[in-house]
Design a protein around this motif. Structure first.
Motif, PDB file in Angstrom:
ATOM      1  N   ASN A  88     -11.790  21.762   8.151  1.00 50.34           N
ATOM      2  CA  ASN A  88     -12.997  21.365   8.882  1.00 50.34           C
ATOM      3  C   ASN A  88     -14.235  21.338   7.997  1.00 50.34           C
ATOM      4  O   ASN A  88     -15.354  21.124   8.477  1.00 50.34           O
ATOM      5  CB  ASN A  88     -13.229  22.291  10.082  1.00 50.34           C
ATOM      6  CG  ASN A  88     -13.455  23.746   9.660  1.00 50.34           C
ATOM      7  OD1 ASN A  88     -13.514  24.073   8.480  1.00 50.34           O
ATOM      8  ND2 ASN A  88     -13.570  24.623  10.652  1.00 50.34           N
ATOM      9  N   GLY A  89     -14.050  21.548   6.681  1.00 51.29           N
ATOM     10  CA  GLY A  89     -15.152  21.489   5.734  1.00 51.29           C
ATOM     11  C   GLY A  89     -15.889  22.804   5.558  1.00 51.29           C
ATOM     12  O   GLY A  89     -16.767  22.905   4.700  1.00 51.29           O
ATOM     13  N   LEU A  90     -15.560  23.813   6.344  1.00 48.54           N
ATOM     14  CA  LEU A  90     -16.248  25.100   6.248  1.00 48.54           C
ATOM     15  C   LEU A  90     -15.568  26.002   5.222  1.00 48.54           C
ATOM     16  O   LEU A  90     -14.450  25.756   4.783  1.00 48.54           O
ATOM     17  CB  LEU A  90     -16.278  25.770   7.619  1.00 48.54           C
ATOM     18  CG  LEU A  90     -16.945  24.958   8.738  1.00 48.54           C
ATOM     19  CD1 LEU A  90     -16.901  25.716  10.053  1.00 48.54           C
ATOM     20  CD2 LEU A  90     -18.392  24.618   8.360  1.00 48.54           C
ATOM     21  N   CYS A  91     -16.259  27.074   4.844  1.00 47.93           N
ATOM     22  CA  CYS A  91     -15.779  28.002   3.821  1.00 47.93           C
ATOM     23  C   CYS A  91     -14.989  29.137   4.465  1.00 47.93           C
ATOM     24  O   CYS A  91     -15.474  29.790   5.400  1.00 47.93           O
ATOM     25  CB  CYS A  91     -16.968  28.563   3.046  1.00 47.93           C
ATOM     26  SG  CYS A  91     -16.523  29.841   1.861  1.00 47.93           S
ATOM     27  N   ALA A  92     -13.802  29.394   3.941  1.00 48.06           N
ATOM     28  CA  ALA A  92     -12.954  30.447   4.495  1.00 48.06           C
ATOM     29  C   ALA A  92     -13.563  31.831   4.278  1.00 48.06           C
ATOM     30  O   ALA A  92     -13.430  32.716   5.140  1.00 48.06           O
ATOM     31  CB  ALA A  92     -11.565  30.385   3.863  1.00 48.06           C
ATOM     32  N   ILE A  93     -14.239  32.040   3.149  1.00 49.93           N
ATOM     33  CA  ILE A  93     -14.870  33.344   2.906  1.00 49.93           C
ATOM     34  C   ILE A  93     -15.975  33.590   3.927  1.00 49.93           C
ATOM     35  O   ILE A  93     -16.086  34.670   4.512  1.00 49.93           O
ATOM     36  CB  ILE A  93     -15.456  33.402   1.481  1.00 49.93           C
ATOM     37  CG1 ILE A  93     -14.364  33.241   0.438  1.00 49.93           C
ATOM     38  CG2 ILE A  93     -16.191  34.729   1.257  1.00 49.93           C
ATOM     39  CD1 ILE A  93     -14.891  33.171  -0.987  1.00 49.93           C
ATOM     40  N   HIS A  94     -16.792  32.548   4.151  1.00 53.11           N
ATOM     41  CA  HIS A  94     -17.869  32.660   5.122  1.00 53.11           C
ATOM     42  C   HIS A  94     -17.300  32.953   6.510  1.00 53.11           C
ATOM     43  O   HIS A  94     -17.804  33.814   7.247  1.00 53.11           O
ATOM     44  CB  HIS A  94     -18.668  31.360   5.124  1.00 53.11           C
ATOM     45  CG  HIS A  94     -19.979  31.461   5.839  1.00 53.11           C
ATOM     46  ND1 HIS A  94     -20.917  30.461   5.811  1.00 53.11           N
ATOM     47  CD2 HIS A  94     -20.520  32.435   6.625  1.00 53.11           C
ATOM     48  CE1 HIS A  94     -21.969  30.813   6.520  1.00 53.11           C
ATOM     49  NE2 HIS A  94     -21.754  32.009   7.031  1.00 53.11           N
ATOM     50  N   ALA A  95     -16.251  32.216   6.874  1.00 45.95           N
ATOM     51  CA  ALA A  95     -15.650  32.391   8.199  1.00 45.95           C
ATOM     52  C   ALA A  95     -15.046  33.780   8.371  1.00 45.95           C
ATOM     53  O   ALA A  95     -15.103  34.364   9.461  1.00 45.95           O
ATOM     54  CB  ALA A  95     -14.586  31.325   8.417  1.00 45.95           C
ATOM     55  N   GLU A  96     -14.471  34.320   7.295  1.00 48.93           N
ATOM     56  CA  GLU A  96     -13.788  35.621   7.373  1.00 48.93           C
ATOM     57  C   GLU A  96     -14.750  36.798   7.283  1.00 48.93           C
ATOM     58  O   GLU A  96     -14.590  37.790   7.992  1.00 48.93           O
ATOM     59  CB  GLU A  96     -12.769  35.730   6.233  1.00 48.93           C
ATOM     60  CG  GLU A  96     -11.577  34.819   6.358  1.00 48.93           C
ATOM     61  CD  GLU A  96     -10.467  35.432   7.203  1.00 48.93           C
ATOM     62  OE1 GLU A  96     -10.158  36.622   7.012  1.00 48.93           O
ATOM     63  OE2 GLU A  96      -9.928  34.711   8.056  1.00 48.93           O
ATOM     64  N   ALA A  97     -15.718  36.719   6.369  1.00 50.68           N
ATOM     65  CA  ALA A  97     -16.497  37.911   6.042  1.00 50.68           C
ATOM     66  C   ALA A  97     -18.001  37.732   6.188  1.00 50.68           C
ATOM     67  O   ALA A  97     -18.757  38.669   5.929  1.00 50.68           O
ATOM     68  CB  ALA A  97     -16.163  38.355   4.614  1.00 50.68           C
ATOM     69  N   GLY A  98     -18.466  36.536   6.570  1.00 56.98           N
ATOM     70  CA  GLY A  98     -19.891  36.334   6.779  1.00 56.98           C
ATOM     71  C   GLY A  98     -20.625  35.847   5.548  1.00 56.98           C
ATOM     72  O   GLY A  98     -20.110  35.867   4.430  1.00 56.98           O
ATOM     73  N   GLU A  99     -21.847  35.398   5.766  1.00 56.38           N
ATOM     74  CA  GLU A  99     -22.642  34.766   4.710  1.00 56.38           C
ATOM     75  C   GLU A  99     -22.871  35.681   3.519  1.00 56.38           C
ATOM     76  O   GLU A  99     -22.850  35.247   2.367  1.00 56.38           O
ATOM     77  CB  GLU A  99     -23.986  34.319   5.285  1.00 56.38           C
ATOM     78  CG  GLU A  99     -24.901  33.648   4.272  1.00 56.38           C
ATOM     79  CD  GLU A  99     -26.241  33.252   4.872  1.00 56.38           C
ATOM     80  OE1 GLU A  99     -27.100  32.777   4.100  1.00 56.38           O
ATOM     81  OE2 GLU A  99     -26.434  33.417   6.084  1.00 56.38           O
ATOM     82  N   GLN A 100     -23.089  36.978   3.766  1.00 54.26           N
ATOM     83  CA  GLN A 100     -23.434  37.889   2.677  1.00 54.26           C
ATOM     84  C   GLN A 100     -22.278  38.124   1.713  1.00 54.26           C
ATOM     85  O   GLN A 100     -22.479  38.647   0.607  1.00 54.26           O
ATOM     86  CB  GLN A 100     -23.926  39.226   3.245  1.00 54.26           C
ATOM     87  CG  GLN A 100     -25.268  39.130   3.954  1.00 54.26           C
ATOM     88  CD  GLN A 100     -26.340  38.463   3.107  1.00 54.26           C
ATOM     89  OE1 GLN A 100     -26.559  38.830   1.958  1.00 54.26           O
ATOM     90  NE2 GLN A 100     -26.997  37.448   3.670  1.00 54.26           N
ATOM     91  N   ALA A 101     -21.052  37.740   2.102  1.00 50.34           N
ATOM     92  CA  ALA A 101     -19.918  37.879   1.189  1.00 50.34           C
ATOM     93  C   ALA A 101     -19.863  36.749   0.167  1.00 50.34           C
ATOM     94  O   ALA A 101     -19.152  36.851  -0.838  1.00 50.34           O
ATOM     95  CB  ALA A 101     -18.607  37.913   1.984  1.00 50.34           C
ATOM     96  N   LEU A 102     -20.588  35.669   0.403  1.00 50.04           N
ATOM     97  CA  LEU A 102     -20.543  34.516  -0.489  1.00 50.04           C
ATOM     98  C   LEU A 102     -21.195  34.835  -1.830  1.00 50.04           C
ATOM     99  O   LEU A 102     -22.119  35.649  -1.911  1.00 50.04           O
ATOM    100  CB  LEU A 102     -21.281  33.334   0.144  1.00 50.04           C
ATOM    101  CG  LEU A 102     -20.697  32.742   1.416  1.00 50.04           C
ATOM    102  CD1 LEU A 102     -21.664  31.706   2.000  1.00 50.04           C
ATOM    103  CD2 LEU A 102     -19.345  32.097   1.139  1.00 50.04           C
ATOM    104  N   PRO A 103     -20.740  34.170  -2.904  1.00 50.50           N
ATOM    105  CA  PRO A 103     -21.463  34.272  -4.175  1.00 50.50           C
ATOM    106  C   PRO A 103     -22.888  33.766  -3.999  1.00 50.50           C
ATOM    107  O   PRO A 103     -23.163  32.938  -3.121  1.00 50.50           O
ATOM    108  CB  PRO A 103     -20.676  33.342  -5.113  1.00 50.50           C
ATOM    109  CG  PRO A 103     -19.364  33.126  -4.455  1.00 50.50           C
ATOM    110  CD  PRO A 103     -19.580  33.281  -2.980  1.00 50.50           C
ATOM    111  N   ALA A 104     -23.797  34.244  -4.842  1.00 49.77           N
ATOM    112  CA  ALA A 104     -25.213  33.874  -4.697  1.00 49.77           C
ATOM    113  C   ALA A 104     -25.406  32.365  -4.721  1.00 49.77           C
ATOM    114  O   ALA A 104     -26.181  31.817  -3.930  1.00 49.77           O
ATOM    115  CB  ALA A 104     -26.031  34.528  -5.809  1.00 49.77           C
ATOM    116  N   ILE A 105     -24.690  31.663  -5.603  1.00 49.78           N
ATOM    117  CA  ILE A 105     -24.903  30.221  -5.712  1.00 49.78           C
ATOM    118  C   ILE A 105     -24.493  29.505  -4.432  1.00 49.78           C
ATOM    119  O   ILE A 105     -25.134  28.547  -4.005  1.00 49.78           O
ATOM    120  CB  ILE A 105     -24.148  29.650  -6.944  1.00 49.78           C
ATOM    121  CG1 ILE A 105     -24.557  28.194  -7.181  1.00 49.78           C
ATOM    122  CG2 ILE A 105     -22.636  29.785  -6.777  1.00 49.78           C
ATOM    123  CD1 ILE A 105     -24.068  27.642  -8.501  1.00 49.78           C
ATOM    124  N   CYS A 106     -23.416  29.961  -3.783  1.00 52.62           N
ATOM    125  CA  CYS A 106     -22.973  29.339  -2.526  1.00 52.62           C
ATOM    126  C   CYS A 106     -23.911  29.690  -1.381  1.00 52.62           C
ATOM    127  O   CYS A 106     -24.126  28.883  -0.477  1.00 52.62           O
ATOM    128  CB  CYS A 106     -21.553  29.786  -2.188  1.00 52.62           C
ATOM    129  SG  CYS A 106     -20.306  29.301  -3.404  1.00 52.62           S
TER     130      CYS A 106
END
Length: 387
Positions: A88-106
């Motif tokens: 669906n174009g979304l990020c699996a890390i974001h979906a699983e663990a939330g925005e704060q889990a993403l690398p800074a650049i993402c």
């Protein structure tokens, strides 16, 4: 979130929102994502389901020569997609663990947040949503100060040419004012920038920054246009062809666009007439193109700290490079849209172009190319700028 601070920002910045899975050319396609050491080890410990963990572990690669700021990469799959990007174009890390889990650049892209010296926020023109907002606004970009609590990566500082310049932000905004002087055509505003930078160089050397900031726009931007004849425009087309061939050869985002645009002139009995037909079509379907292009240029100047972008060419080099930026915008917009009418197609090619301009050493390379082919003089620059 970081501590609240007052930031200078373009007026569209507070309204920017990611299109998430709706992007036609997502930022997680085609680029390897660089991670800091802190991001890398945090991702190793993210709690997520087994299948996401397997993809994440396979995607994380420590660089051959890691540093604290550039320690590892999220390496893409064979098809250019990030392995964490879902159908669906979304990020699996974001979906699983939330925005704060993403690398800074993402988490931050396309935002550029500077929390040192002059506090600023802006967005890169390589994001299609940013291009849409700038093209569609119908009015000049305005700048405002707002108190925001923002996370910001550490600045790497300058390493090439420019030392810290007194009142730098005020100088930059003065030059943006030259670009937004709508009593003159956009081409003339760009060419008048040379005079403004010459005066800046002299005032800076003499310690007269206050005098520079007090100068009127007419004094800063004196410019006499030459008479542009057909042979000049033919020379300009050849210069543009050289820039495009040399800067897009290894650009995954722009190479195919470049081949299509240059093919418009292959075998043409009269290349200039082919360009004029394409230009007439472009200006007919986008009658307000000049306002949109002004906004894109102003945004680029603010985002890149123009003319202190630290690309090694000095103030003169920065002027030549800005001419190349506009010329590429103009050429790709006109030629890509030669057989199209959908604004989305224009947004796509301009966002791809700014992937090259905003995220590589395009300024320095373009300035070097124009110098090598003898297209860096005031007269030759007018040839390409009047296309």
């Amino acid at each position: 979130m970081g501590n609240a601070h007052e930031y200078l920002m373009p007026d569209y910045y507070p309204d920017f929102h990611c299109k998430t899975g709706m992007c036609r050319a997502a930022c997680c396609v085609g680029w390897n994502v660089s991670l800091s050491m802190q991001d890398y080890f945090r991702l190793l410990g993210v709690e997520c389901r087994k299948h996401v963990r397997e993809k994440l572990d396979c995607a994380l690669h420590v660089k051959r020569y890691p540093t604290e700021d550039s320690y590892a990469e999220l390496v893409h799959r064979y098809d250019g997609n990030c392995p964490l990007r879902m159908e669906n174009g979304l990020c699996a890390i974001h979906a699983e663990a939330g925005e704060q889990a993403l690398p800074a650049i993402c988490r931050l892209y396309p935002r550029a947040i500077r929390a040192e010296g002059d506090f600023e926020c802006s967005c890169a023109g390589s994001c299609e949503r940013v291009v849409e907002m700038l093209l569609d606004s119908g009015r000049p970009v305005r700048f405002e100060r707002r108190s925001l609590a923002q996370d910001a990566p550490e600045s790497a500082g300058r390493s090439v040419f420019f030392e810290t310049v007194p009142r730098e932000q005020e100088i930059r905004m003065k030059l943006i004012g030259v670009m937004q002087d709508q009593t003159r055509s956009l081409t003339h505003r760009l060419l008048r920038m040379e005079r403004a930078l010459d005066i800046l160089a002299a005032d800076w050397k003499a310690g007269r920054i206050d005098e520079f900031l007090a100068r009127s726009e007419d004094e800063l931007a004196e410019f006499e246009a030459m008479e542009v004849r057909e042979e000049h425009l033919l020379n300009g087309l050849q210069c543009v062809k050289e820039i495009i061939e040399q800067t897009t050869e290894n650009s995954p985002s722009l190479h195919d666009y470049a081949e299509t645009c240059l093919a418009l002139f292959e075998g043409a009995e009269n290349p200039l007439e082919s360009y004029r037909r394409a230009n007439a079509h472009f200006e007919a379907i986008f009658p307000n193109w000049e306002q949109g292009y002004e906004n894109l240029l102003v945004n680029h100047m603010f985002f890149s700290r123009y003319p202190f972008a630290d690309m090694g060419g000095g103030l003169r080099g920065e002027f030549v490079a800005l001419c190349a930026v506009y010329t590429m915008m103009r050429f790709f917009g006109v030629c890509w849209m030669a057989d199209k009418e959908d604004e989305a197609a224009l947004v796509d090619v301009l966002a791809a172009l700014f992937r090259l301009i905003d995220h590589t050493r395009f300024h320095r390379r373009a300035e070097r190319i124009l110098t090598e082919i003898g297209c860096d003089t005031p007269e030759r620059l007018q040839e390409i700028m009047n296309l």
